[in-house]
Each structure stands twice: as structure tokens, then as C-alpha cells.
Design a protein around this motif. Structure first.
Motif, short mmCIF file in Angstrom:
data_model
loop_
_atom_site.label_atom_id
_atom_site.label_comp_id
_atom_site.label_asym_id
_atom_site.label_seq_id
_atom_site.Cartn_x
_atom_site.Cartn_y
_atom_site.Cartn_z
N ARG A 119 -1.97 5.55 6.62
CA ARG A 119 -1.90 6.49 5.50
C ARG A 119 -3.27 7.11 5.26
O ARG A 119 -3.45 8.31 5.27
CB ARG A 119 -1.43 5.77 4.24
CG ARG A 119 -1.26 6.70 3.07
CD ARG A 119 -0.94 5.94 1.80
NE ARG A 119 -2.07 5.18 1.33
CZ ARG A 119 -2.21 4.74 0.08
NH1 ARG A 119 -1.27 4.99 -0.79
NH2 ARG A 119 -3.26 4.06 -0.29
N GLN A 156 6.50 5.17 0.24
CA GLN A 156 6.07 4.42 1.41
C GLN A 156 6.66 4.99 2.70
O GLN A 156 6.03 4.92 3.76
CB GLN A 156 6.46 2.95 1.26
CG GLN A 156 5.67 2.05 2.18
CD GLN A 156 5.63 0.62 1.70
OE1 GLN A 156 6.07 0.33 0.60
NE2 GLN A 156 5.11 -0.26 2.51
N THR A 157 7.85 5.53 2.62
CA THR A 157 8.47 6.07 3.83
C THR A 157 7.93 7.45 4.20
O THR A 157 8.40 8.06 5.14
CB THR A 157 10.00 6.18 3.66
OG1 THR A 157 10.25 6.91 2.46
CG2 THR A 157 10.64 4.82 3.59
N PHE A 174 4.88 7.88 5.18
CA PHE A 174 3.89 7.72 6.25
C PHE A 174 4.33 6.58 7.15
O PHE A 174 5.35 5.93 6.90
CB PHE A 174 2.49 7.50 5.67
CG PHE A 174 2.34 6.29 4.81
CD1 PHE A 174 2.75 6.30 3.50
CD2 PHE A 174 1.79 5.12 5.33
CE1 PHE A 174 2.62 5.17 2.71
CE2 PHE A 174 1.64 4.00 4.55
CZ PHE A 174 2.07 4.02 3.22
N GLU A 215 3.69 3.53 8.03
CA GLU A 215 3.97 2.13 7.69
C GLU A 215 5.40 1.94 7.18
O GLU A 215 6.13 1.05 7.62
CB GLU A 215 2.98 1.65 6.63
CG GLU A 215 3.20 0.21 6.21
CD GLU A 215 2.25 -0.19 5.09
OE1 GLU A 215 1.03 -0.03 5.26
OE2 GLU A 215 2.74 -0.65 4.03
N GLY A 216 5.79 2.81 6.26
CA GLY A 216 7.14 2.72 5.71
C GLY A 216 8.19 3.09 6.75
O GLY A 216 9.27 2.49 6.79
N GLU A 240 14.55 3.16 0.93
CA GLU A 240 13.22 3.24 0.31
C GLU A 240 12.92 1.95 -0.45
O GLU A 240 11.82 1.38 -0.34
CB GLU A 240 13.15 4.44 -0.63
CG GLU A 240 11.78 4.76 -1.16
CD GLU A 240 10.88 5.34 -0.07
OE1 GLU A 240 9.84 4.72 0.19
OE2 GLU A 240 11.22 6.37 0.53
N CYS A 243 11.85 -0.92 1.67
CA CYS A 243 10.46 -0.87 2.14
C CYS A 243 9.49 -1.48 1.13
O CYS A 243 8.40 -1.92 1.49
CB CYS A 243 10.04 0.58 2.41
SG CYS A 243 10.77 1.22 3.90
N TYR A 244 9.88 -1.46 -0.12
CA TYR A 244 8.99 -1.97 -1.17
C TYR A 244 9.20 -3.44 -1.46
O TYR A 244 8.54 -4.00 -2.31
CB TYR A 244 9.21 -1.17 -2.46
CG TYR A 244 8.51 0.16 -2.46
CD1 TYR A 244 7.24 0.30 -3.01
CD2 TYR A 244 9.10 1.27 -1.89
CE1 TYR A 244 6.59 1.52 -3.00
CE2 TYR A 244 8.45 2.50 -1.87
CZ TYR A 244 7.20 2.61 -2.43
OH TYR A 244 6.56 3.82 -2.42
N ARG A 282 2.59 -1.90 -8.97
CA ARG A 282 2.23 -2.04 -7.57
C ARG A 282 1.09 -1.08 -7.25
O ARG A 282 1.11 0.09 -7.61
CB ARG A 282 3.43 -1.70 -6.68
CG ARG A 282 3.27 -2.09 -5.23
CD ARG A 282 4.55 -1.72 -4.48
NE ARG A 282 4.60 -2.26 -3.16
CZ ARG A 282 4.04 -1.70 -2.10
NH1 ARG A 282 3.35 -0.59 -2.23
NH2 ARG A 282 4.17 -2.25 -0.91
N PHE A 341 -1.76 -0.77 -3.82
CA PHE A 341 -1.51 -0.58 -2.40
C PHE A 341 -2.49 -1.37 -1.55
O PHE A 341 -3.68 -1.42 -1.83
CB PHE A 341 -1.61 0.91 -2.04
CG PHE A 341 -0.68 1.26 -0.94
CD1 PHE A 341 0.57 1.75 -1.23
CD2 PHE A 341 -1.03 1.04 0.38
CE1 PHE A 341 1.46 2.04 -0.21
CE2 PHE A 341 -0.15 1.33 1.39
CZ PHE A 341 1.10 1.83 1.09
N GLU A 378 4.50 2.32 -8.91
CA GLU A 378 3.34 2.42 -8.00
C GLU A 378 2.35 3.43 -8.55
O GLU A 378 2.71 4.55 -8.90
CB GLU A 378 3.81 2.84 -6.60
CG GLU A 378 2.68 2.78 -5.58
CD GLU A 378 3.16 3.02 -4.16
OE1 GLU A 378 3.99 2.25 -3.68
OE2 GLU A 378 2.68 3.99 -3.55
#
Lengths: 421, 468
Positions: free
Chosen positions: A39, A73-74, A76, A78-79, B25, B28-29, B67, B69, B91
Motif C-alpha cells: 500500500r 483493504q481490497t 490494494f 494485501e486485501g 470485504e 478481509c478485515y 482499527r 493499520f 478504520e
């Protein structure tokens, strides 16, 4: 959200993914440490000097998609890698959202360039995303119809009209040196001047050469959409034709094509292609150093060079284009703030330009602004995809900048006029 | 589009684009041991939006999971958290402003979404930096970093480097931890040790102490054949520093378990030249490797290196090189997310890391104790276990890590046993122990009281202390 219209079903039935790729995906996705280096690059501090040669600064966003999306997060690598992990493990099911997220990637490999695990576990996030696309589509996820159309281009050799190549008479079908103009010159794009200039330069150099006008696809659209099986079939066909045409040396003027022929074909075929592949910039640089290419006509301009991702990060070709540019009399080369390994993508790759034009254009605008910031008058690049996308960015900004291909600049410097149609 | 009226109000606050409820999504978290099953992920763009989101969450009794990072600072004690169902992951990565640099009191205030590297880059041209410490990731946001941090020889613990934290607590009230508000309390230390474990509020900005950039930096690594020599050497360094060695930034001790573990990893042999250079000198493995980082002006660093080499020689330490090993590699390749290892990739999905604090003279005892407990619990030394110690002022902070398959109940139980037994026996032996990465500045009971005061409805992600 993209729905049906028959195209999606077509993509799903034709998409195939190999078991070996699934295994590779599983291994690679579990190598990700979720450190977020894909990122923003933040690690090149004094304690780690020399960890990544060529990377000179820290604390900046590297993913072009992340720069221009909401920041989930998705957005970039990593996600996206984690999405693929979920798909492989069956923890999540494919969906339109998931498909869109995986296809929103320019395949610029900036994430791979900066990934510490690329050095340790050979993790290649960009490749995981590419193969993951195939898995997502096969599992019922969305493939943008624009990309589906691209990947269903006929792959059989066929004769194309050659009227767009005014100087084709200089070539001979017997020569072992061949020039592959690429698909983008004839059909999809309306300015074949890059190919014309390259052919003219070859004529000036006086070497016997042939132009491959059978209209093949290098396989990039199928490859980048994760359809490795189709890309392999295409590669087998192309390799067969190259053998039949007795090609020993191949010049490619498209960065994606160069990557496909030089790096991916041996992987797809499982054996060497048997042809020495040059990007046009490498070939011309070789000719310049040998003294056969003489750049005499001055061009008083401040120019900057945009590194195509596939030529730079994927194939490591950084210096030949720059040395060619510096050889043009009176031209002053300035570097953008992000250059070489750190170069920002133009937004044109990975199918993003076709499927998500607004996103692609936003990335191009950012890159054009970087050129403006260093007072460049001209952006030189070495890939028609980049050239087109940067032109879009220039148009959006209504900038006075000019973007041209390196081959066109070289042709100009040896008194060959660029001709678009 | 979801028609949940609460989500509609949430979208109205931050904008449609910045709320995601897609299962992919959300999935992923939820990795990296975060025991939640959220309803939505929210990315507020400014402090005002954070306040409104917390107000809405308070009104609707919706759990909030703040959250940041890239610290990977999720709860590390397995089997303790129940899964939080529903709630919003909030986040703070879009809060990107560096608000103020105050050269009068040498402080800088950055919003929670600024990464440590961005902050350092911003300060470097001025000749300053903030101390990030070794365990803190440069990729991590400063908001997330308030909950983790080092015990550094030269600069002390993280809370000594943080002057103030701006946080939003239940009800949407903005508090500043350094302000007593007439009550005489400074909550900075409490917030520093609590984030992600017993969450008290959402950090929106952090004020750091600024320090001058060092002119020079050197690394020294010494091998010790037995723990007695290690202890004598560490004692000598501790007694002399900082008076004689003000430049010592950090002292790490890697016991032989780390080298056994790393020696088993193919990628270390193939890729990591620093560790490879060290490993090439073994086996047999040394008892300990002590790594020292020294920084300061060039003359000072040179003189201190020379002097430390003499002390090491006196205590039978063998100089094994100037590689910048520190715990970067440990942190990145083992500690952070243990899913990486090829040999255990499919089994090892979680990790746990009890922490012990002991006097230097007791280092060998605590080391033996946790190794024994790890072996009793079935975590083979050099395969799924590693340990590291950091020299503090008069003390050694000792962390051990075991990895386990979070989906395998028996493996999970063994990990829980390891944590409980090692903590219990260390406590009985007189060492200070904690399930957390850092020992808290306040007792659990006090933390309970503070949390009840700041979060009476319990909407903030609970954390192990609240659940105990």
C-alpha cells in the motif's frame, strides 16, 4: 455492478485454471504478512539501507489503484491477496464485488517490487491477483465484459490488411530478424505511427527483416485476466508460427508483448521459445552503441521518460531507453519524482483502461501531473498502452504536454516523419 | 444496497462509498486473530465524522472495533475472546493530516491515519524524528501504534514518547488524555497500553515528542557461549549506560532457540544474507546472541563501539559482525503473521506471545522456565517457538512466541495452556508477567474502572481485561 448479458456466462465456461496454479496460489497467499508494504512503502529507513536496491524514498503510496479509490483493504494488493486466499480456502464465495476488486488492478507490479516477502518467499502479489482473477471468474465472480471481449479475440493466424504500413516493401519474408507490430497498431488503435517508424528505422539500418502481419495476439488479454490455459494455447500457436517463419530474433515495440514473449512464453510453454526477443528500445540501443544508428537531428525540448511497468519492473529494462533519449541532440531528459523501480503506472494495463476507464484516467492524470511538475514538455514512453493512457490524461487536464513513443522520437532524430495513417 | 435504517444513517455520515458491507470485504478485515464478525467497515474522513459515527453507535448500542493499520496488534491470547458479532470496524486511515509541529516544546501532532514513515519523512528535513522503536512498523499508522511499542534503552517506553492522545469515547465526546479536566489524571499511559486489548476509545490524533536525528548509527553483535557470560555482559552494559554509553539505542538478546528455528527455514539459507552470515558460523548454536544498536554523533558512536567491544571481550563475548539484524526479520517473518511458513503454512494460523519482565540476573531462570513450559506443552523448540529479550533499565523484557492452528481445538488448547502455565509459573517465581505485549502501566482493576467510566455501555471492542 455488472450483470449478465451473456458475456459473463461465456467467460465462466471458457475460463480454466490449472491445479498447479491453485497450489501456487495457496502457497503464495499464505506467505503474505499483511505488512501493508504494497500500500505504502515505508521500510527503507536507515536500519534497512540496501534492502531494496534502487528504492530511494519512503512513506509514499505505491499502489495506483489505492491512490484513487476509497481506501478499503481490497483496494490494494494485501486485501486482494487475502480475497484470493479466501477463495482458495473456500472461506468466501465469488461475487460481483469480489470480481470487480480483483480486476481493479493494473498489474503494474509495484506491489511485487516493494513486497519484502518477494525476496523471502518469492511472493508475487501481482501474479496472485492475476491468477486469482481466473479462479474468481471460474467460481462465478464477475469479469468485466470489456475484458471478456478482449480475451475472446480470435487467436488463429489470419491475414490483416497491410495498407496501414506504407513502407512494408522494405521487408522480406526470408529474414531471421522479425518485427512484431502487435495488435494495438492495426485494429484497436488508430495511430500505427509507432510501427511505421520502427519499420522505417529498420530500413535505414539496412538489416534484412520481416514484419509479422498475421495479426496474432501475444496472449496478454487472456493472460492478464487469469485465463492461463487460453494464454498457453495462444503461445503454442505463436511459437509454431515463429518456427515456421524461421524467426531467430524478434523485435517487439509493446511492453506487454515484450513481457509475454520474453518472460511468460517460456513459462507457459514449459520450454524456451527458441527466439531471442528484444524490446525495440533494447534493439535500438544496441544499434546505437554499435554505431549503426546515428541520431543527428537535434530536438530542443525538455522531455521526461515514463517507465512502462512491464518493461521496467517486470523485465528490468530501465537504462536502454534513457540512453537512447540522451543520445538525441539538444534533448534534455528530466526524471519524474517517481521513476525507474518507483515509477507510477500510467493506468493502462491489466484491463483497467477498458473496464474501469474513470479509474484508469485518474491514474493517468496523476502521472501527467508528475511530468508537469518537472517542467517537461514531452513525455516519452516505450509502450503504446502507456502512450494511449497518458494521452487520455493529457486530454483530461487539457495540458499542452505531448506524449510520444520513444521509437517515434528516434525516427524523428534520423529524419523519418511519423505518420498516423 | 442494504436498507437497514441504521446503515443508511451511517452512510449519510461518511458517504456511501466509505461504508462496505460486502462479505468479501468484511472477511478481509477479520484476519489475523481479530475475533469479530462485523456488520460493516467504515472509513470516516475526518474527526467530525468519527464523532458522529460514535454517537450513532452509542445511540444504537452498536459495537465499534477501532482499527488502524499494519501493527498487526491484535489480541494475542488465544481462547479468551468470544467472537464479537455485528458491529462496525472503524478504520482511521483516512485521517491523514499532520496538524502541528511545535518547535518550542519539541512536539508534533499527527492524525491517526498518518503512517510512522510519513511522519518521519515530514520531520526529517527539519532534522527531527519521532521514536518508532523496533517492534513498531514503519507502515503502521500512528493511531494504531498508540497501543504497541518498544521498551527502548535510550528513549524509554512508548508512553514516554507520546505527550497526548486525542480520542473519541462513547457518546462521541472528544477527550485529550494529557488534560486532567480538573480531575488530576493523565490517561496517556492507560491508552498506550490498552488499544486493541481493552479499548477505551477511538484514537484520532497523537502528539509525539520530537527528537533530533542521529548523525551516525552502528550495530554490534556478540556471541556468548553460556548464559552466565550473557548476564554478566548485560549487567555491565546496564550499569555503564547511559552514563558511559548514552548512545545505546537498544540491546536485544536472541537465545539459541531463535537460531535453531531460523536454521530450519530454507528461505533464511537462500535469501536472508544477514542471518545467513550469522548462521554460517554455527552450528553449534551459541547460547545467546546480543545485538546492540548505537546512535549519536559520529565520534560518540565510534568511541562507544570501541568501548563496548572491550567489555564484551572481557566477558568472553565474540564479535560476530555489524549486521543490522535487530528484530526486523523476527518481527516481519515470524512474529507478525505466522501464516508465512512453508512447512507449517496450512497448520499455523495464529500465534500467542506472553511477556515477562525480570531482573537481569534472573534472565537465565525465566528463559529456562518458559522453554520448559513450551516443551511440556508440545511446542518444539526451534520449530514453533522462539524467544527474544530486550534490555531495559535494570530489567529484561522477555517475549516468547508459539504458533498454533487456530482452527484446531486441541492445538488451540495447548497454546492456551502454554500461555496460562508460563504466566502463572513466572509469576510464582517472582517475575512480572503479562499476557500482553507490554506490561500495563496500571492494574487490571484500575483499567476496568477507567473503561467503565469512559465506555459505560461497552460499545468499544472489549478486550481481554474487560472479559476477565
Amino acid at each position: 455492478m455488472r450483470k449478465g448479458d451473456g458475456i459473463r456466462g461465456l467467460a465462466r465456461t471458457t475460463h480454466t485454471i490449472k491445479d498447479t496454479e491453485i497450489n501456487l496460489l495457496r502457497k503464495q497467499t499464505y506467505s503474505c504478512k499483511q505488512c501493508a508494504s504494497c500500500r505504502e512503502w515505508n521500510w527503507n529507513d536507515e536500519h534497512l539501507t540496501g534492502f531494496l536496491p534502487g528504492v530511494t524514498k519512503t512513506g509514499f503510496v505505491i499502489c495506483p489503484i489505492y491512490r484513487h479509490t476509497e481506501g478499503f483493504q481490497t483496494d490494494f494488493a494485501e486485501g486482494k491477496v487475502r480475497l484470493v486466499q479466501g477463495l482458495v480456502d473456500g472461506a468466501i464465495t465469488a461475487s460481483d464485488y469480489l470480481g470487480d476488486k480483483l480486476f481493479q488492478c493494473t498489474q503494474c507490479a509495484a506491489c511485487t517490487e516493494y513486497c519484502p516477502q518477494a525476496r523471502v518467499d518469492k511472493l508475487d502479489p501481482s501474479e496472485v491477483i492475476r491468477v486469482g482473477r481466473g479462479l474468481a471468474v471460474k467460481s462465478g465472480g464477475n469479469q468485466p465484459k470489456e475484458i471478456t471481449i478482449m480475451t475472446h479475440r480470435p487467436v488463429k493466424p489470419r491475414s490483416l490488411p497491410t495498407s496501414w504500413i506504407p513502407h512494408l516493401h522494405g521487408s522480406t519474408s526470408e529474414a531471421s530478424l522479425a518485427y512484431f507490430p502487435g495488435c494495438v497498431f492495426g485494429e484497436s488503435f488508430k495511430h500505427p505511427s509507432i510501427a511505421n517508424c520502427m519499420i522505417s528505422i529498420l530500413q535505414v539500418l539496412g538489416q534484412p527483416f520481416q514484419v509479422l502481419t498475421e495479426g496474432w495476439c501475444c496472449g496478454y488479454p487472456a493472460f492478464t485476466s487469469g485465463n492461463t490455459t487460453w494464454a498457453t494455447t495462444n503461445a503454442q500457436m505463436v511459437a509454431e508460427r515463429l518456427r515456421a517463419l524461421k524467426v531467430k530474433r524478434l523485435i517487439v515495440s509493446c511492453a506487454w508483448g515484450f513481457r509475454m514473449f520474453s518472460r511468460e512464453y517460456p513459462r507457459l510453454l514449459g520450454k524456451p521459445l527458441g527466439v531471442k526477443v528484444f524490446h525495440a528500445s533494447e534493439f535500438l540501443h544496441h544499434e546505437l552503441r554499435s554505431g549503426r544508428l546515428k541520431l543527428l537531428k537535434p530536438w530542443k525540448v525538455i522531455a521526461t521518460y515514463h517507465d512502462p511497468c512491464q518493461l521496467g519492473r517486470r523485465c528490468g529494462v530501465y537504462d536502454p531507453p534513457r540512453e537512447l533519449i540522451k543520445a538525441i541532440p539538444e534533448l534534455r531528459l528530466v526524471e519524474m519524482v517517481e521513476n525507474r523501480e518507483e515509477a507510477l503506472c500510467s493506468g493502462g494495463g491489466g484491463g483497467v483502461a477498458a473496464a474501469y476507464p474513470d479509474l484508469s484516467n485518474a491514474i493517468a492524470v496523476t502521472r501527467v501531473k508528475q511530468a508537469t511538475d518537472v517542467n517537461a514538455q514531452v513525455i516519452l514512453t516505450a509502450c503504446p498502452y502507456c502512450r494511449n493512457n497518458l494521452q487520455q490524461g493529457i486530454n483530461s487536464l487539457e495540458s499542452k504536454l505531448v506524449v510520444i513513443d520513444l521509437i517515434e522520437a528516434i525516427a524523428n532524430s534520423i529524419n523519418i516523419e511519423a505518420q498516423d495513417n | 444496497m442494504d436498507h437497514d435504517p441504521i446503515l443508511t444513517r451511517l452512510r449519510a455520515i461518511v458517504g456511501d462509498r466509505y461504508v462496505s458491507i460486502d462479505p468479501a470485504e468484511l472477511w478481509c478485515y477479520t484476519g489475523n486473530m481479530l475475533p469479530v464478525n462485523p456488520q460493516a467497515v467504515v472509513l470516516p474522513g475526518n474527526v467530525d465524522q468519527v464523532v458522529k459515527v460514535i454517537q450513532l453507535a452509542t445511540e444504537t448500542r452498536t459495537p465499534v472495533i477501532p482499527r488502524g493499520f499494519a501493527t498487526r496488534n491484535t489480541p494475542r491470547r488465544p481462547g479468551v475472546h468470544p467472537k464479537t458479532e455485528g458491529g462496525w470496524i472503524l478504520e482511521t486511515t483516512r485521517l491523514k493530516a499532520i496538524r502541528e509541529i511545535n518547535l518550542d516544546n519539541m512536539s508534533v501532532t499527527a492524525e491517526a491515519g498518518v503512517t510512522m514513515a510519513q511522519l518521519c519523512n515530514h520531520l526529517a528535513p527539519l532534522g527531527y524524528r519521532v521514536i518508532e522503536g523496533s517492534m513498531a512498523s514503519y507502515c503502521a499508522t500512528v493511531g494504531a501504534l498508540t497501543g504497541v511499542g518498544p521498551g527502548l534503552r535510550k528513549y524509554g517506553r512508548r508512553e514516554t514518547q507520546i505527550l497526548d492522545i486525542e480520542a473519541i469515547v462513547t457518546g462521541g465526546k472528544i477527550i485529550h488524555t494529557a488534560e486532567s479536566e480538573g480531575k488530576g489524571f493523565n490517561l496517556t499511559s492507560v491508552f498506550c497500553g490498552s488499544q486493541g486489548l481493552a479499548c477505551l476509545g477511538v484514537t484520532t490524533a497523537v502528539t509525539y515528542q520530537m527528537n533530533a536525528l542521529p548523525e551516525a548509527l552502528e550495530y554490534l553483535n556478540f556471541e556468548f557461549k553460556n548464559t552466565t557470560d550473557t548476564v554478566w555482559f548485560l549487567t555491565a552494559i546496564d550499569q555503564a549506560s547511559p552514563t558511559n554509553y548514552p548512545g545505546i539505542f537498544q540491546v536485544n538478546v536472541w537465545p539459541q532457540e531463535v537460531f535453531k528455528l531460523y536454521a530450519n527455514m530454507p528461505w533464511i539459507k537462500n535469501q536472508n544474507s544477514d542471518w545467513r552470515r550469522l548462521l554460517s558460523r554455527y552450528p553449534p548454536f551459541p547460547n545467546d546472541i546480543v545485538g546492540i544498536i548505537i546512535e549519536g554523533n559520529k565520534d560518540q558512536v565510534d568511541a562507544e563501539c570501541h568501548s563496548i567491544l572491550k567489555i564484551a571481550a572481557k566477558h568472553h563475548g565474540i564479535f560476530v559482525g555489524p549486521e543490522p539484524i535487530r528484530d526486523y526479520f523476527v518481527d516481519r517473518n515470524w512474529n507478525g503473521n505466522t501464516k508465512c511458513h512453508e512447512d507449517v503454512a496450512r497448520q499455523t494460523t495464529s500465534w500467542t506471545e506472553p511477556f515477562f519482565l525480570c531482573r537481569i540476573k534472573d534472565y537465565s531462570l525465566v528463559k529456562e522456565l518458559v522453554v520448559r513450559v513450551a516443551e511440556e506443552c508440545g511446542f518444539n523448540i526451534g520449530e514453533r517457538f522462539w524467544a527474544r529479550a530486550t534490555l531495559r533499565k535494570g530489567w529484561i523484557g522477555f517475549t516468547v512466541c508459539v504458533t498454533f492452528d487456530d482452527t484446531d481445538q486441541s492445538d488451540r488448547t495447548r497454546a492456551v495452556d502454554f500461555v496460562d502455565q508460563s504466566l502463572q509459573r513466572a509469576t510464582e517465581a517472582g517475575f512480572i508477567s503479562s499476557g500482553r505485549n507490554l506490561p500495563g502501566a496500571v492494574s487490571d482493576a484500575v483499567l476496568h474502572s477507567i473503561k467503565e467510566e469512559l465506555d459505560p455501555l461497552g460499545i468499544m471492542f472489549p478486550g481481554i481485561f474487560y472479559l476477565d
